[in-house]
Motif scaffolding. Structure first.
Motif, PDB file in Angstrom:
ATOM      1  N   SER A  50       0.387  -0.831  -0.257  1.00  0.00           N
ATOM      2  CA  SER A  50      -0.136  -0.216  -0.293  1.00  0.00           C
ATOM      3  C   SER A  50       0.979   1.103   0.309  1.00  0.00           C
ATOM      4  O   SER A  50       0.861   2.482  -0.587  1.00  0.00           O
ATOM      5  N   VAL A  51       2.272   1.517   0.261  1.00  0.00           N
ATOM      6  CA  VAL A  51       2.869   2.577   0.407  1.00  0.00           C
ATOM      7  C   VAL A  51       3.870   2.251  -0.751  1.00  0.00           C
ATOM      8  O   VAL A  51       3.454   3.672  -0.888  1.00  0.00           O
ATOM      9  N   LEU A  52       3.762   2.037  -1.387  1.00  0.00           N
ATOM     10  CA  LEU A  52       4.515   1.477  -2.418  1.00  0.00           C
ATOM     11  C   LEU A  52       3.947   1.466  -4.031  1.00  0.00           C
ATOM     12  O   LEU A  52       5.086   1.412  -4.665  1.00  0.00           O
ATOM     13  N   SER A  53       3.138   0.919  -3.759  1.00  0.00           N
ATOM     14  CA  SER A  53       2.333   0.280  -4.718  1.00  0.00           C
ATOM     15  C   SER A  53       2.850  -0.640  -5.441  1.00  0.00           C
ATOM     16  O   SER A  53       2.665  -0.784  -6.518  1.00  0.00           O
ATOM     17  N   ILE A  54       4.431  -0.916  -5.009  1.00  0.00           N
ATOM     18  CA  ILE A  54       4.932  -2.494  -6.271  1.00  0.00           C
ATOM     19  C   ILE A  54       4.444  -3.208  -4.943  1.00  0.00           C
ATOM     20  O   ILE A  54       4.660  -3.114  -3.452  1.00  0.00           O
ATOM     21  N   ALA A  55       4.196  -4.759  -5.569  1.00  0.00           N
ATOM     22  CA  ALA A  55       4.252  -6.517  -4.114  1.00  0.00           C
ATOM     23  C   ALA A  55       6.120  -6.328  -4.300  1.00  0.00           C
ATOM     24  O   ALA A  55       6.844  -6.153  -5.498  1.00  0.00           O
ATOM     25  N   ALA A  56       6.443  -6.457  -2.852  1.00  0.00           N
ATOM     26  CA  ALA A  56       7.569  -6.800  -2.490  1.00  0.00           C
ATOM     27  C   ALA A  56       7.364  -8.419  -2.449  1.00  0.00           C
ATOM     28  O   ALA A  56       6.645  -9.262  -1.179  1.00  0.00           O
ATOM     29  N   ASN A  57       8.102  -9.173  -2.124  1.00  0.00           N
ATOM     30  CA  ASN A  57       8.529 -10.624  -1.570  1.00  0.00           C
ATOM     31  C   ASN A  57       9.403 -10.145  -0.083  1.00  0.00           C
ATOM     32  O   ASN A  57      10.460 -10.144  -0.466  1.00  0.00           O
ATOM     33  N   VAL A  58       8.686 -10.448   0.820  1.00  0.00           N
ATOM     34  CA  VAL A  58       9.309 -10.633   2.075  1.00  0.00           C
ATOM     35  C   VAL A  58       9.930 -11.975   2.787  1.00  0.00           C
ATOM     36  O   VAL A  58       9.362 -12.906   2.373  1.00  0.00           O
ATOM     37  N   GLN A  59      10.294 -11.448   3.143  1.00  0.00           N
ATOM     38  CA  GLN A  59      11.725 -12.782   3.949  1.00  0.00           C
ATOM     39  C   GLN A  59      11.685 -12.520   5.436  1.00  0.00           C
ATOM     40  O   GLN A  59      12.476 -11.588   5.773  1.00  0.00           O
ATOM     41  N   ILE A  60      11.539 -12.961   6.335  1.00  0.00           N
ATOM     42  CA  ILE A  60      11.715 -12.777   8.105  1.00  0.00           C
ATOM     43  C   ILE A  60      13.074 -13.673   7.910  1.00  0.00           C
ATOM     44  O   ILE A  60      12.628 -14.700   7.798  1.00  0.00           O
ATOM     45  N   LYS A  61      13.993 -12.353   8.713  1.00  0.00           N
ATOM     46  CA  LYS A  61      15.225 -13.373   9.467  1.00  0.00           C
ATOM     47  C   LYS A  61      15.141 -13.561  10.385  1.00  0.00           C
ATOM     48  O   LYS A  61      14.737 -12.775  11.350  1.00  0.00           O
ATOM     49  N   THR A  62      16.032 -14.426  10.562  1.00  0.00           N
ATOM     50  CA  THR A  62      15.649 -14.609  12.523  1.00  0.00           C
ATOM     51  C   THR A  62      17.379 -13.377  12.626  1.00  0.00           C
ATOM     52  O   THR A  62      18.201 -12.530  12.577  1.00  0.00           O
ATOM     53  N   PRO A  63      17.345 -12.844  14.350  1.00  0.00           N
ATOM     54  CA  PRO A  63      18.566 -12.118  14.922  1.00  0.00           C
ATOM     55  C   PRO A  63      19.291 -11.749  14.385  1.00  0.00           C
ATOM     56  O   PRO A  63      19.958 -13.377  14.545  1.00  0.00           O
ATOM     57  N   GLY A  64      19.908 -10.919  13.778  1.00  0.00           N
ATOM     58  CA  GLY A  64      21.812 -10.825  13.599  1.00  0.00           C
ATOM     59  C   GLY A  64      21.774 -11.609  12.719  1.00  0.00           C
ATOM     60  O   GLY A  64      23.384 -11.973  12.137  1.00  0.00           O
ATOM     61  N   THR A  65      21.261 -12.159  11.554  1.00  0.00           N
ATOM     62  CA  THR A  65      21.683 -12.465  10.422  1.00  0.00           C
ATOM     63  C   THR A  65      21.503 -11.292   9.348  1.00  0.00           C
ATOM     64  O   THR A  65      22.296 -11.945   8.589  1.00  0.00           O
ATOM     65  N   ILE A  66      20.923  -9.932   9.580  1.00  0.00           N
ATOM     66  CA  ILE A  66      21.997  -9.236   7.878  1.00  0.00           C
ATOM     67  C   ILE A  66      22.268  -8.891   8.564  1.00  0.00           C
ATOM     68  O   ILE A  66      22.231  -7.893   9.527  1.00  0.00           O
TER      69      ILE A  66
END
Lengths: 436, 133
Positions: free
Chosen positions: A403-419
């Motif tokens: 709704s904010v970007l007007s394009i679909a994003a593929n979301v990936q949930i990551k565990t803490p400390g992995t990014i």
């Protein structure tokens, strides 16, 4: 208190007249003194005589950070060297530093504008004010310093570093006001707490914070931990330094010192001027500067001008918070996407940590956006034994982003400390698109 | 009884990380089961000290939590699991997931249903034995 009601509260019509006269004057001045502007205007077939009202500003060329770097060090200086009384410089981590020379009159206007800011924050002659912006080439320290002196307050030129000593001075001298970056304010609060000093031991009551983006959450945290009221102070060295805009007691946007710095909002791609209320890139023209005036300087800061009057009585237009930088902008499937938009979506969801990464790729000639975000473990402590809380979160993030970007994003949930922790400003964006 | 659940990403070394963490904490593992999708999974475990295991995992940066499950003792003979599951099926209680465990040398069926109250009734009215951990 309003420092200069004659200017800060002048009617919009009068102000526009003043801006138009000043614009004509500054355009003629740079045309005759700065070859860079003269050449640009000649290429566009315009002369200073074509600029007769503030609305004519849209005919003028833009100035970019790159122009400032290309003309290093004094190429854009309009005043002769003998008139320059001070030089400031930006850090220049990505190229030549930006050199800005000020005449005596420029320093006077800067002090005046800074005094308007401080008055709006409620600072007066009885205040003891610590300036904890860096003193030196950076405009923060000296800019705020001259403003406090001009106002008649007592200034303590603390600068940065030696935070414990600073805390002691704040306590022992009964310091009532402080100017620094919001992150330094939090550092100060931490140091104070470690030293066992309580808010009730201090007389702090007002803080002027700026030079980096901050949020309402940070404002609340600073206010409660330092026991003061926190105001936004905006500025940039290319235009003047701190004092370009300031919050009043209503704290609904920051009033721009419009008689000296004329703001516009443009579409960062088409460079078209946008109406008030529409978000885009902030552009400033200095209307009175002598040392290094700039025409339509593209700040790269994203915000909007707030329409309507402010209850404080000032007529100067207000700008909203800075929501990001246009140079971080990604174009995905033809849509402008700012990492800051993604960040604000994630900040609104408590299960998400403010740690994320955007991966832009191209599959079968179609751009794809993947948003990886770390979860906050404490929000899942209640108990889970299936994936549904995580898949639900994924869906929630995806729908808010959509709704904010007007394009679909593929979301990936990551565990803490992995990014990976980002070191630079753009490290959290990975653009894997290879254009063939 | 208490089950430890860990949110894991589908990538090499994640399960090793979970198990190494439990090893360091000196946990005795009775059962482990992994349910996964393309990108994530939930690793469910029964061990001798669920609170200690959960704390150790959180300390190591894993998202983990404790939930309640049933562990019903099975007879060590063909058809035992089928008989237990049939009791729930005939009572209209759905089983969300199940896996087996060996606790103190005895086989157990660990499961979660969509209706815990009914499940307790079924366990007691059929004289089934629950694990004491």
């Amino acid at each position: 208190m309003i420092w200069n009601p004659n200017k800060e509260c002048m009617s919009r019509d009068e102000l526009r007249g003043l801006q138009g006269r000043r614009l004509h004057k500054v355009v003629a001045y740079v045309y005759h003194n700065v070859p860079f502007y003269r050449n640009k205007m000649q290429e566009m077939d315009i002369s200073p005589d074509d600029i007769n009202s503030i609305d004519d500003i849209v005919r003028l060329p833009f100035t970019t950070k790159q122009d400032l770097r290309d003309n290093y060090p004094f190429g854009l200086q309009a005043a002769p060297q003998s008139e320059i009384v001070r030089i400031h410089a930006s850090t220049g981590t990505t190229g030549n530093p930006t050199i800005v020379g000020y005449t005596r009159k420029d320093i006077g206007i800067w002090s005046e504008c800074m005094s308007r800011c401080l008055s709006a924050y409620g600072v007066g002659r009885d205040d003891i004010f610590s300036v904890a912006y860096g003193y030196g080439l950076f405009t923060g320290g000296l800019g705020a310093h001259y403003g406090v002196e001009n106002l008649g307050g007592t200034v303590i030129p603390t600068s940065t570093g030696n935070t414990e000593k600073h805390v002691r001075l704040i306590k022992d001298l009964g310091v009532t006001g402080i100017a620094c970056t919001p992150s330094y304010a939090l550092h100060l609060a931490e140091t104070m707490e470690k030293m066992g000093i309580r808010v009730s031991d201090l007389k702090l009551r007002v803080g002027a914070f700026g030079a980096e983006p901050w949020t309402e959450n940070m404002r609340r945290e600073i206010e409660s931990r330092l026991g003061l009221k926190a105001y936004n102070l905006y500025g940039l060295s290319e235009i003047m330094g701190p004092s370009v805009s300031y919050e009043c007691e209503h704290q609904d946007g920051s009033h721009i010192n419009e008689d000296h710095f004329y703001p516009e909002i443009i579409d960062p791609v088409t460079c078209e001027r946008l109406p008030d209320g529409t978000p885009g890139e902030l552009v400033f023209t200095t209307l009175t500067k002598e040392g290094m005036p700039v025409l339509r300087y593209r700040t790269r800061d994203l915000t909007r001008l707030l329409p309507g009057e402010c209850g404080c009585g000032r007529t100067f237009v207000r700008m909203d918070r800075i929501t990001g930088r246009s140079d971080d902008m990604l174009i995905i499937r033809g849509i402008n996407v700012f990492p800051s938009q993604v960040e604000s979506v994630l900040l609104s969801i408590p299960e998400c940590a403010p740690r994320f990464k955007l991966i832009v790729d191209r599959e079968r000639n179609l751009d794809t956006l993947t948003v990886q975000v770390e979860v906050r473990p404490e929000y899942f402590a209640k108990g889970f034994d299936t994936l549904s809380p995580f898949t639900d979160l994924e869906k929630l993030v995806a729908s808010r982003l959509k709704s904010v970007l007007s394009i679909a994003a593929n979301v990936q949930i990551k565990t803490p400390g992995t990014i990976a922790r980002s070191e630079g400003k753009t490290r959290f964006v990975e653009d894997r698109r290879v254009l063939k | 009884m208490k089950q430890v659940s860990v949110f894991i990403e589908n990538k090499a070394g994640t399960v090793v990380g979970v198990l190494e963490t439990l090893k360091k904490a000196g946990m005795q593992l009775y059962a482990i089961s992994i349910a996964d999708t393309a990108e994530y999974g939930i690793c469910r475990m029964i061990c001798d000290d669920p609170e200690g295991a959960c704390e150790a995992l959180r300390g190591a940066g894993f998202v983990s939590s404790i939930t309640r499950v049933f562990a019903v003792r099975m007879d060590d003979q063909p058809g035992s699991a089928a008989g237990i599951v049939a009791m729930f099926a005939s009572a209209g209680v759905d089983i969300a997931y199940l896996y087996s465990a060996i606790i103190s040398g005895e086989p157990f069926l660990v499961f979660r249903t969509n209706d815990s109250d009914r499940a307790v009734e079924i366990v007691s009215s059929n004289g089934l034995t629950l694990a004491e951990v």
